[in-house]
Each structure stands twice: as structure tokens, then as C-alpha cells.
Design a protein around this motif. Structure first.
Motif, short mmCIF file in Angstrom:
data_model
loop_
_atom_site.label_atom_id
_atom_site.label_comp_id
_atom_site.label_asym_id
_atom_site.label_seq_id
_atom_site.Cartn_x
_atom_site.Cartn_y
_atom_site.Cartn_z
N THR A 77 0.81 3.63 -2.34
CA THR A 77 -0.02 4.05 -3.54
C THR A 77 -0.13 5.42 -3.44
O THR A 77 -0.29 6.19 -4.40
N GLY B 49 0.05 4.84 6.55
CA GLY B 49 -0.10 4.57 5.13
C GLY B 49 1.07 4.23 4.18
O GLY B 49 0.74 4.36 3.05
N PHE B 50 2.09 3.83 4.80
CA PHE B 50 3.28 3.27 4.10
C PHE B 50 4.28 2.27 4.56
O PHE B 50 4.23 2.10 5.68
N ASN B 51 4.99 1.48 3.46
CA ASN B 51 6.04 0.84 3.99
C ASN B 51 7.26 1.43 4.00
O ASN B 51 7.36 2.58 3.43
N LEU C 293 1.43 -4.24 6.55
CA LEU C 293 0.73 -4.64 5.01
C LEU C 293 1.81 -4.96 4.24
O LEU C 293 2.62 -4.16 3.95
N GLY D 171 2.56 -4.00 0.97
CA GLY D 171 2.23 -2.97 -0.17
C GLY D 171 2.38 -3.48 -1.31
O GLY D 171 3.44 -4.12 -1.71
N ILE D 172 1.63 -3.11 -2.19
CA ILE D 172 1.82 -3.33 -3.68
C ILE D 172 2.95 -2.38 -4.08
O ILE D 172 3.66 -2.92 -5.01
N THR D 173 3.11 -1.45 -3.67
CA THR D 173 4.27 -0.50 -3.83
C THR D 173 5.73 -1.27 -3.45
O THR D 173 6.53 -0.88 -4.30
N TRP E 256 -6.52 2.59 12.93
CA TRP E 256 -5.23 3.69 12.83
C TRP E 256 -5.06 4.36 14.27
O TRP E 256 -4.20 5.24 14.19
N GLU F 6 5.85 -0.32 10.01
CA GLU F 6 5.14 0.52 8.99
C GLU F 6 4.76 1.89 9.69
O GLU F 6 4.68 2.14 10.76
N LYS G 225 -5.88 -5.02 4.86
CA LYS G 225 -5.85 -3.54 5.24
C LYS G 225 -6.92 -3.02 6.01
O LYS G 225 -7.98 -3.62 5.70
N ARG H 45 -5.43 -8.85 -3.54
CA ARG H 45 -5.28 -8.81 -2.42
C ARG H 45 -6.63 -8.18 -1.39
O ARG H 45 -6.77 -8.78 -0.25
N1 PLP Z 1 0.98 0.08 5.39
C1 PLP Z 1 -0.21 0.79 5.58
C2 PLP Z 1 -0.62 0.62 7.08
C3 PLP Z 1 -1.01 1.30 4.56
O1 PLP Z 1 -2.19 1.81 4.81
C4 PLP Z 1 -0.50 1.30 3.16
C5 PLP Z 1 -1.42 1.93 2.28
O2 PLP Z 1 -2.26 2.69 2.38
C6 PLP Z 1 0.80 0.93 3.10
C7 PLP Z 1 1.41 0.13 3.83
C8 PLP Z 1 1.25 0.83 1.66
O3 PLP Z 1 0.62 -0.03 0.68
P1 PLP Z 1 0.15 0.20 -0.86
O4 PLP Z 1 1.83 0.13 -1.46
O5 PLP Z 1 0.06 -1.14 -1.14
O6 PLP Z 1 -0.44 1.40 -1.04
#
Ligand code: PLP
Length: 312
Positions: free
Chosen positions: A266, A207-209, A226, A228-230, A175, A204, A171, A70
Motif C-alpha cells: 500500500t 512492509g511489502f510482498n 501477510l 497484502g491487498i496490493t 519488526w 516478505e 498485521k 482484513r
Molecule cells: N508484508 C508486510 C510485513 C507489511 O507490513 C505489508 C504492508 O504494510 C505488506 C506485506 C503489504 O501489504 P499491503 O499490500 O496490504 O499493503
């Protein structure tokens, strides 16, 4: 002192020096406390960069190659050319973790446009730079708060930046919208926030989905955020558990009627939301779909097919 004792002492000294984290800057490994960005790097002054975050848990990287893939896609989208290749990056990330001695770590990699020479403005003429560091694992929601779930606010005064301006799939450090929304959330005693886009579709948060369980299906937005890999891991787990997943954009009404909501990152894994805008979500506590996904996720983090062991 024998050679073996000298070696052990040197190792112990190295470990201590990096105990709070280890960074890679300008071809050197540095203790995290000494790691700084050159003030002229436009990655710092203009957010002209991309980054990725992977983590280790119990001494194992999770989906390291997926994160690096990614990351590569993203630096290419921004016309960046890192000074090290992907294999070298991987070695640097592993070395940062090794030197820190951390078993549970948050590992960030960054490619910036770099430092302009003689006031250069043309982004094609910069030498791009690569930075990396490993620090103790970061929790967006602390493990103790994950037991009860958190209070999430849907931002009303802020919207997620338009993807035509900043592609959220790359990414990035833009912010400002999310920080503004966090301040708005704190006014209502919420712990974090999720932002809609200009058309009211949920995207989102910082830092998360986001996932919502409603009418027998898990929902997660399709665009404007984003990937996200999670998030991807949750979609895979749901498929193996026969939980239907709809990857489709939705508005606040779907969240308001959801029986469960959880966040993925993550930095913290799978994090339950028990209150939305001051009202309980479902029974006001983490629900059964969350519990299942949560335990499968943390089990996956130890499975050889998804992990790479660090040889400390
Ligand atoms: N969305 C945003 C804006 C993020 O910064 C992050 C991770 O830092 C995510 C989603 C989740 O992504 P991942 O699951 O790859 O950590």
C-alpha cells in the motif's frame, strides 16, 4: 465578518492545523504533531495490537472495505474488541483524511489491548483501544527510484519470525527481525531486504510482498507472510492480462534466476528490483511485466469499482 466568511476562515484554520496529518486518539481528532500513545498501553510496550494501512490517491480511498475486512479478521484472531464498530471506524478514517485535506495519504488504524489497571496481567480484562491517523502518502521506494529499480538483499543472518509465534497474516508491529535484516542489507549497499523463513523459503520484507517473473510465470509466496491487498490486486491484474501466477513457496534460487522481481505494498504500490544481492535482475532495469502491472495498478486506483471518493 459575515457568517459565510467566518465559516470559510474557520475551515481554513482547521485545514492548516491538520496540514501534516490528523489523528484520532481517545475520541478526539488531533494534529499529528500532538498525537501520542499513552505510555501504559500494551500496544506500545508489548506489541499487543494489530493494525492496517489503507491509502488515498487523488482524493480516493483504494479498497477501503477490503482493508477494514482484513483488519476485522485480525483483531478477532487476537481476541480484541475495539470500542468502535467497523462503520464508525470507516467514518473516523474518512474524517482524518478530510481534516488533513490530503489527497494522497497513508491512513493507519490500530486496535491495541489497552491500558492495564492496577497491574492487571490477564489480557481478557483490558479495555481495548482504537487509534487512527492520516499522514502524507508514504513511499517505501521513492517514485524517482522506481524508474530504475532498487537493490534488494536476501537476508542471511535473519529469518522471518515463526508463524507459530507471531502469525504474519495478522498485521503486526513485531519488526525486530526485519529491522535486523535491514541493517544487514545496508552493509551490502542494498536498499531493502527480503527474509526467508527457517526452511529457506522466501517470505516478505519490511512492509511489502514479493513477486518474481521466471519461465513465463509470476511467482509469489503462498504462506509465511501477510496476504497484502496490493498482492491480491496484482494477482487479479495478472489474471486479467493472461499472465500466469503461481502462488507457491520458493527459495532464493528462483529469485536468482528470475528475469524480473518486484515488491508490492500500500505504501508505494508496485516497486521494481533491478539488483539482487549485487547482481542485475534480468537486464538490470524494470521489465515489461512490471511495467504492465504497474500501469494497471495505478489505473485501478482511480476506477470507481475499487475506490471511495473523499468529500473534502
Ligand atoms: N508484508 C508486510 C510485513 C507489511 O507490513 C505489508 C504492508 O504494510 C505488506 C506485506 C503489504 O501489504 P499491503 O499490500 O496490504 O499493503
Amino acid at each position: 465578518m459575515s457568517a459565510t466568511i467566518k465559516k470559510i476562515t474557520a475551515e481554513a484554520h482547521k485545514q492548516k492545523k491538520f496540514k501534516n496529518g490528523c489523528a484520532w486518539i481517545n475520541n478526539h481528532y488531533l494534529p499529528i504533531e500532538d498525537a501520542g500513545v499513552p505510555i501504559m498501553d500494551v500496544g506500545f510496550s508489548k506489541s499487543d495490537c494489530t493494525y492496517d494501512v489503507v491509502s488515498t490517491w487523488k482524493g480516493k480511498f483504494f479498497k477501503l472495505d477490503e482493508h477494514l475486512d482484513r483488519f476485522e479478521e485480525n483483531w478477532k484472531k487476537l481476541n480484541l474488541t475495539p470500542p468502535v464498530n467497523k462503520l464508525q471506524m470507516k467514518d473516523i478514517l474518512i474524517e482524518c483524511v478530510k481534516r488533513s485535506g490530503l489527497r494522497d495519504s497513508y491512513v493507519e488504524m490500530i486496535v491495541t489491548r489497552g491500558i492495564p489497571v492496577n497491574g492487571e496481567r490477564d489480557p481478557r480484562k483490558f479495555s481495548n483501544r482504537f487509534y487512527a491517523y492520516a499522514i502524507p502518502y508514504v513511499w517505501i521506494v521513492k517514485p524517482e527510484d522506481q524508474l530504475t529499480g532498487i537493490h534488494l538483499a536476501i537476508a542471511k543472518q535473519s529469518i522471518r519470525i515463526d508463524p507459530r509465534s507471531v502469525d504474519p497474516k495478522v498485521k503486526n508491529f513485531h519488526w525486530g527481525d526485519m529491522t535486523k535484516a535491514l541493517y544487514e542489507a545496508y552493509e551490502t549497499e542494498a536498499e531493502t531486504t527480503v527474509l526467508p523463513n527457517a526452511d529457506g523459503y522466501i517470505t516478505e520484507g519490511p512492509g511489502f510482498n514479493i513477486f518474481a517473473f521466471s519461465e513465463g510465470q509470476l511467482w509469489t509466496p503462498e504462506s509465511g507472510m501477510l496476504e497484502g491487498i496490493t498482492r491480491r490486486t496484482v494477482i487479479e491484474i495478472a489474471a486479467s492480462e493472461q499472465v500466469p501466477v503461481k502462488v507457491r513457496n520458493f527459495k532464493r534460487d528462483l529469485l536468482e534466476k528470475a528475469s524480473e522481481i518486484f515488491l508490492t505494498s500500500t505504501a508505494g504500490g508496485i516497486m521494481p528490483v533491478s539488483i539482487l544481492d549485487g547482481k542485475p535482475v534480468g537486464k538490470g532495469k524494470p521489465g515489461p511485466v512490471y511495467q504492465k502491472i504497474y500501469s494497471e495498478y495505478w489505473a485501478a486506483r482511480e476506477k470507481p469499482e475499487y475506490t471511495e471518493k473523499v468529500n473534502y
